[in-house]
Design an enzyme around this catalytic site. Structure first.
Site, PDB file in Angstrom:
ATOM      1  N   ASP A 257       9.622  28.239  13.663  1.00 50.03           N
ATOM      2  CA  ASP A 257      10.419  29.422  13.418  1.00 50.03           C
ATOM      3  C   ASP A 257      10.192  29.902  12.011  1.00 50.03           C
ATOM      4  O   ASP A 257       9.765  29.132  11.172  1.00 50.03           O
ATOM      5  CB  ASP A 257      11.888  28.978  13.462  1.00 50.03           C
ATOM      6  CG  ASP A 257      12.554  29.444  14.698  1.00 50.03           C
ATOM      7  OD1 ASP A 257      11.908  30.140  15.453  1.00 50.03           O
ATOM      8  OD2 ASP A 257      13.726  29.084  14.884  1.00 50.03           O
TER       9      ASP A 257
ATOM     10  N   ASP B 208      16.416  27.308  17.371  1.00 54.05           N
ATOM     11  CA  ASP B 208      17.847  27.165  17.161  1.00 54.05           C
ATOM     12  C   ASP B 208      18.688  27.851  18.231  1.00 54.05           C
ATOM     13  O   ASP B 208      19.784  27.425  18.507  1.00 54.05           O
ATOM     14  CB  ASP B 208      18.246  27.651  15.770  1.00 54.05           C
ATOM     15  CG  ASP B 208      17.587  28.955  15.425  1.00 54.05           C
ATOM     16  OD1 ASP B 208      17.212  29.677  16.365  1.00 54.05           O
ATOM     17  OD2 ASP B 208      17.434  29.265  14.233  1.00 54.05           O
TER      18      ASP B 208
ATOM     19  N   ASP C 257      15.888  29.212  23.067  1.00 45.66           N
ATOM     20  CA  ASP C 257      14.785  28.339  22.679  1.00 45.66           C
ATOM     21  C   ASP C 257      14.783  27.052  23.485  1.00 45.66           C
ATOM     22  O   ASP C 257      13.786  26.336  23.497  1.00 45.66           O
ATOM     23  CB  ASP C 257      14.900  27.960  21.195  1.00 45.66           C
ATOM     24  CG  ASP C 257      14.636  29.148  20.315  1.00 45.66           C
ATOM     25  OD1 ASP C 257      13.966  30.073  20.791  1.00 45.66           O
ATOM     26  OD2 ASP C 257      15.086  29.143  19.158  1.00 45.66           O
TER      27      ASP C 257
END
Lengths: 1039, 290
Positions: free
Chosen positions: A391, A732, A736
């Site tokens: 990310d 998060d 996901d």
């Protein structure tokens, strides 16, 4: 996977549209990843359900229609009885937790896993053997029953131990799962009541205020300035307004539906519950995620492979010698007992427990470094990771807007973006800066929350949006007490930012008591601000804004925008005192003050800057052969800028677009091979076939995926896995979780992560910091190396335990070592030393190696097995035999008298067996000598295992390079070995069942020459490996 | 991680194995080329040769610590065991009086066992010693070798000597002789300078009843001190182990009788819990008569 955007900032060209299109786009696309993931049986079912869910039409209904549909009343709410009925019908409003394997199943798995099955077979054979003996002779000795029971005990003990370890590590995680029971304010029976959110039912009227979680999927009936954060659902954390209007066909897009588990940021909302529990949108996603099976971890595969090897060796040697024994005319029953002995000798009973302990030790070590491992085996997975899909926001970056650049006096200045902002070195002497800083300070509505006097500025909590917060902190750091400055420059009037104006304006009194003019300050989208200006301030003086200055402005603006930064323009105007006397009353509705012909002061750009530890960590990953791929929902320009600044795209590599730009040719003409880096957007990804994606993943070293939806992450992960890579994924959001599960190791963010993400992940980063992953990788690789050492150490003595049985069968010597004694080595003396190897430091820089190839670099390879079994193991067997022969010889049975003595020796009725000197021995006297032989053999192995332990400290380096005393635990291990040995021999020497005797002290030293030989031999081996890398020796002797 | 479990057909597996055993492309046999095999075999030849040498060396060194004449340690042999002759599979003497074959093997064994005790051989090889005292032959600094042994004449066994005995040690008449011997232990001064003898009895009361009368040779089951100490096979070349013969005169026929004989000597304990043969011997006696 979140982004901070505000509509004013024009750099973000068509961001919103992209997102909207992705989300609107057919829903099949959105869940393509899930569809693809080879879960044929669940897929269809869920897909259909989900489709149905999306046809939800509550958002289109009017309030009355809703009341009718759900049998409720907006004013009075449901009646308690009706609510209770519904609750009974629909069940509580909570997500069904992912299906847990029942504890008993977990326990039983431990009981039959690994070597246990072999030992069970051994135990049953023992009992069967006794049964047969008993049926022919009622006085048959109970030895076999004992042995069988001991084997079962061993299985149960190791099973219980492994289960306990496993349970302990899951317990760490269960703390995460405990959520504070949520409360909901609901109208029932015309009364407002607070009830646990679990008891909500469809048709309930609930009120939610800022800061609360939405307790169920609700249809908004009325709202006041409500904004929700949908990040747990979509990954985008941008606040979205919610009101009762129906704005969009798509229920996910419309403004009048709030989703379960999202957060109401501000305002209040009253709504009707339309879905509860698993029927909510989030419930559907969660159930989809739980459908993605957890794959076996690489270490589990390795251990399985190793168990297969050892069990294969054990069973084939056992059967071979069973056949030999039968053809040597041994009784079948005896042959079965030999078989059991061989199996017990060959199986490293304690090893799997040791591996578990080793892994949990590493897990603890990693937890200290902010990597919390949920699944013990994941400890190693990180070490074999070859691709990290990371990310951006929060993981690579600090997750807060920070001032990065300033432009004034025709110059770009760089601001310090490190975590504490301490080092602002740009030139602050110019009076333009004085003006600019004043605007920054005054034209800002953000404020520190009170009561944080002792908190460092950068950590203080602020009321206000991200950009304003950045500006507030920036000015607080440079100028000192901002609130005080604002007090001195009293605000007279202000126009807050709105999306039509795209600027923010305020008018202040000045702090100069002689200057009675008002100061008008304004900030906003740079081109908008420039339009309003006629002059520009350079070195504190106003200059007319002509074409050339406008051009320099644009150059600077484009440059900052090109860095992916959010740019703001600042201007001011001192209102002439004669026109605007002190008593002048400003009116923001009529705008009775000038908003044009202002003086442009400067630009300021902000970015969510990378964490300062990240570039270093990315470099480390690169040198460790790990490809770091950024997957973000952010805009490609920002993503690329961050990727460049952290080194995911290295300084000298270019994308196809870069090359095209440099050479000034169309993108199509660029040779794809010239580009090392690629920035792929979600839109491009959507149109790609999996072959094209594979090609991109294989051909580019540096890849950034921007503007991706969380679902596309799953496609990317699958693509990486098709490259035979071990993939780590960070995430998060709830969305996901499928990708986290799909990944070889899913890493959830401890701070920003949603519970669903944490549940799906194998690991939780407590500090959300990418650099922690790198420490995890390091630990994972170290543990892999050290496990190799542990296994090599443990396997070695198996040969020394096995040879006695083979010699016993073939040459008919009195049995050199008993089965129980073997168990005392495997589960007694060897345990602590083999765990101690886990504390060994790395031999070389493990972060300079390529990640292991999961199909080629096995935990237990041929070399390890051959070297342990046929080299060191054999030496050890010889050394132990030496001790055994010494004991027998010195008591009167010289080696040659022992050959083929077995039958007479073991005959209970031969009580006058003659030794070498003509002395005669009773059976018991011989038996005692036999036990002394066991003890001697045991001590022989023990002494040589100390040497084995020391040589296993390294695989390539000399022990002296590694340092003999650096790992103190090794010495604890050696001490434990000796102490347990002493206790067994001298403390329990009189307990007959254990068949240990008090051994003469000097026999402890008989095997020492062999121990030294082992050490020297291994040093020679390592020396040649170092001297001739790649040679025949290296290939055959390095494990 | 998706592990692609490639389903291999049986033929493929065989093919793979074939290729493993002999790969014609690379000329590899079991995964190694000829040179590679040669290398590895040479290596193991040298390596194992070296290990053998090393082991032999350490064994040789170890054997240097062991004397050829007397054992280094005798801690296990503090109490000599007792044994019976004839030696049978399960320490049981079963005699079917009418069935010659049942005891003939015992007789053969005994004949062979007692042969060295023949008076002629004894007279030829061994000394006549003074009874009642140990026959010590100390080395006094010089190896006194070989050591002399005292005579134990077969005739001392009286009715059990089997000389000119038509009853074959009593086996043909149901009055069998059983010979008791004490295990040899080097340098063991049995009896601690006091006379010692062997006594036999039924193990339990009913055994005692069934056992009936017996006579012992030499009288009282005495074992003379002059047969001690024993100096070991190498030194004491013609050592003749003293025997005690027990002739059971009227054992109740067709009953299994548990007999226990023990030695009464000052320095031999006969109550070791674990070693059932320390200073004693238990055997079964059964005379079958029709």
């Amino acid at each position: 996977m979140r982004q901070k955007r505000s509509e004013i900032y024009s750099v973000e060209l068509s961001g919103t549209e992209d997102i909207v299109r992705t989300d609107q786009g057919d829903d099949k696309e959105k869940y393509r990843g899930l569809k693809n993931n080879c879960l044929e049986r669940k897929k269809k079912n869920h897909e259909e359900e989900f489709q149905k869910e999306l046809q939800l039409d509550d958002h289109k209904l009017s309030n009355t229609e809703l009341e009718k549909k759900y049998g409720t009343n907006i004013i009075t709410g449901l009646s308690s009885t009706r609510a209770a009925e519904l609750l009974a019908r629909d069940g509580p409003n909570s997500l069904t937790p992912p299906k847990q394997t029942p504890e008993i199943v977990k326990f039983l798995k431990q009981m039959v896993g690994g070597f246990s099955i072999l030992l069970w077979v051994g135990a049953f054979l023992c009992w069967i053997a006794y049964g047969i003996q008993y049926s022919s002779d009622k006085s048959a000795s109970l030895n076999n029953v004992y042995l069988g029971s001991v084997l079962v005990l061993v299985v149960i003990l190791t099973g219980v131990f492994a289960y306990y370890q496993e349970a302990k590590s899951t317990n760490i995680m269960s703390s995460f799962n405990k959520m504070i029971p949520q409360q909901a304010l609901v109208i029932r029976d015309s009364e407002k009541k607070t009830i646990p959110a679990e008891q909500l039912v469809v048709g309930d009227i609930v009120e939610v205020k800022g800061g609360d979680q939405i307790p169920a999927d609700i249809r908004v009936l009325s709202s006041q300035g409500c904004r929700v954060d949908n990040s747990s659902l979509t990954g985008e954390s941008e606040p979205q307004p919610r009101s009762s209007e129906f704005t969009h066909e798509n229920p996910l897009e419309t403004k009048n539906i709030c989703f379960y588990s999202t957060t109401c940021l501000e305002g209040t909302v009253t709504g009707m519950v339309i879905n509860t529990g698993d029927r909510t949108i989030i419930g559907h996603i969660a159930s989809l995620a739980s459908g993605v099976g957890n794959e076996k971890t690489p270490i589990a595969i390795e251990i399985e492979h190793f168990v297969h090897i050892v069990a294969g060796v054990a069973v084939s040697i056992g059967i071979l010698f069973f056949i030999i024994a039968v053809s040597l005319k041994y009784r079948v029953l005896d042959s079965v007992i030999f078989l059991i002995g061989i199996i017990v000798a060959n199986v490293p009973e304690g090893l799997l427990g040791t591996v578990t302990v080793t892994l949990s030790l590493t897990a603890k070590r990693m937890a200290k470094k902010n990597c919390l491992v949920k699944n013990l085996e994941a400890v190693e997975t990180l070490g074999s990771t070859s691709i990290i899909c990371s990310d951006k926001t929060g993981t690579l970056t600090q997750n807060r807007m920070t001032v990065a650049h300033l432009w004034f006096d025709n110059q770009i200045f760089v601001a310090d973006t490190s975590e504490d902002h301490s080092n602002q070195v740009f030139d602050q002497s110019s009076s333009t800066w004085a003006s600019l800083s004043k605007i920054i300070t005054l034209c800002n509505r953000a404020e520190f929350k009170p009561g944080q006097e002792n908190v460092p500025i950068m950590k203080k909590a602020v009321i206000g949006d991200a950009s304003e917060t950045a500006l507030l902190k920036f000015s607080e750091v440079i100028l000192g007490d901002v609130m005080e400055i604002r007090k001195r420059n009293r605000k007279v009037v202000e126009i807050p930012f709105n999306s039509t104006n795209k600027f923010q304006l305020s008018i202040h009194e000045t702090d100069d008591p002689h200057d009675k003019r008002f100061l008008l300050v304004m900030k906003g989208a740079p081109e908008r601000i420039l339009q309003k200006c006629s002059t520009i301030m350079i070195n504190g003086e106003e200059h007319p804004l002509d074409k050339s200055t406008a051009k320099t402005f644009h150059t600077a603006y484009m440059e900052l925008g090109g860095l992916g930064e959010r740019v703001l323009g600042f201007c001011h105007l001192y209102l002439p005192a004669d026109e605007f006397p002190e008593t002048y009353s400003f009116d923001i509705d009529t705008m009775n003050f000038p908003t044009s012909n202002l003086c442009f002061v400067g630009l300021l750009s902000m970015i969510d800057p990378p964490r300062s530890t990240v570039p270093d960590a990315v470099t480390k990953c690169r040198s460790a052969g790990i490809k770091v791929i950024m997957v973000t929902g952010d805009h490609p320009i920002t993503a690329k800028a961050i990727a460049k600044s952290v080194g995911i795209i290295s300084a000298n590599s270019e994308t196809v677009e870069d090359i095209a730009h440099r050479l000034n040719i169309p993108v199509e003409q660029v040779n794809q091979r010239d580009a090392k880096a690629a920035v792929v957007t979600g839109m491009e990804l959507k149109d790609m076939s999996s072959e094209q994606l594979d090609e991109i993943l294989a051909n580019y070293q540096e890849i950034v995926f921007a503007r991706t939806s969380p679902q596309q992450k799953l496609i990317i992960v699958e693509g990486c896995q098709r490259q035979d890579a071990v993939v780590a994924v960070t995430g998060d959001g709830v969305n996901d979780s499928p990708a986290l599960k799909k990944a070889d190791i899913g890493i959830a963010m401890g701070i920003a992560g949603s519970d669903a993400a944490k549940n799906a992940a194998d690991m939780v980063l407590l500090d959300d910091n990418f650099a922690s992953i790198v420490t995890g990788v390091e630990e994972g690789r170290l543990i892999f190396d050290n496990l190799k050492k542990t296994i090599a150490y443990t396997l070695t003595k198996n040969i020394a335990e096995l040879c006695p049985f083979l010699i016993y069968i073939i040459a008919g010597l009195p049995l050199p070592i008993g089965t129980i004694t073997i168990l005392f080595i495997d589960l007694g003396t060897d345990i602590i030393p083999s765990i101690a190897l886990a504390y060994e430091k790395a031999e070389s820089d493990i972060m300079n190696r390529k990640p292991r190839h999961k199909k080629k670099d096995r935990l237990v390879n041929k070399q390890l097995a051959v070297y342990s079994y046929l080299h060191i193991g054999l030496m050890q067997a010889l050394g132990a035999f030496l001790v055994y022969f010494t004991v027998y010889a010195q008591e009167g049975f010289l080696p040659h008298t022992l050959i083929n003595l077995r039958v007479e020796w073991e005959n209970d009725n031969v009580n006058d067996l003659e030794d070498h000197y003509g002395q005669e021995w009773t059976r018991y006297q011989r038996e005692y000598l036999e036990w002394t032989g066991y003890t001697a053999f045991f001590v022989g192995i023990l002494v040589q295992q100390i040497a084995d332990l020391i040589i296993r400290k390294t695989r390539r380096n000399s022990i002296f390079q590694q340092g003999l005393f650096r790992n103190k635990v090794i010495w604890v291990g050696i001490a434990s070995q000796i102490i347990i040995g002493l206790i067994l021999s001298y403390g329990l020497g009189s307990v007959t069942a254990l068949s240990f005797t008090m051994l003469r002290a000097q026999y402890w030293f008989v095997a020492v020459p062999h121990a030294i030989l082992i050490w020297v031999y291994d040093e020679v081996r390592k020396l040649f490996i170092r001297l001739y890398p790649g040679s025949w020796w290296d290939k055959n002797m390095y494990y | 991680m998706v592990i692609q479990k490639e389903k291999k057909s049986c033929g493929q597996v065989v093919e793979e194995w074939k290729e493993f055993v002999w790969n014609p492309r690379t000329h590899q046999f079991m995964g190694r080329t000829g040179t590679s095999w040669a290398f590895i075999l040479l290596f193991y030849l040298i390596f194992y040769g070296f290990l053998t040498a090393m082991f032999s060396l350490t064994m040789w060194v170890m054997l240097q610590t062991v004397s050829d004449h007397t054992p280094k340690y005798q801690d296990r042999l503090a109490t000599p065991g007792l044994m019976i002759r004839p030696k049978t599979e399960n320490l049981d003497v079963i005699v079917n009086v009418s069935d010659t074959e049942s005891w003939d093997q015992h007789v053969q064994k005994l004949n062979k066992f007692l042969e060295p005790y023949n008076d002629s051989i004894q007279a030829q090889k061994n000394d006549v010693c003074r009874p009642g005292r140990y026959y010590e032959q100390p080395d006094n600094g010089v190896l006194n070798y070989p050591k002399r042994a005292c005579q134990f004449n077969r005739t001392q066994l009286g009715d059990c000597s089997g000389i000119g005995d038509p009853t074959h040690y009593g086996y043909s008449t149901g009055q069998p002789c059983v010979f008791i011997k004490m295990n040899r232990v080097i340098n063991f001064y049995a009896g601690a300078n006091q006379s010692m003898n062997v006594t036999c009895a039924g193990k339990r009361d009913e055994d005692a009843e069934n056992l009936g009368h017996f006579v012992m040779f030499p009288a009282n089951g005495n074992i003379d001190l002059m047969y001690f100490p024993y100096y070991g096979k190498k030194f004491h070349v013609n050592y003749t182990q003293p025997l005690v013969a027990v002739k059971f005169l009227n054992v109740t026929p067709n009953v299994e009788v548990n007999v226990e004989c023990r030695i009464n000597a000052a320095n031999i304990a006969t109550d070791d819990e674990r070693d059932k043969f320390a200073g004693r011997v238990a055997f079964k006696l059964r005379i079958n008569k029709t």
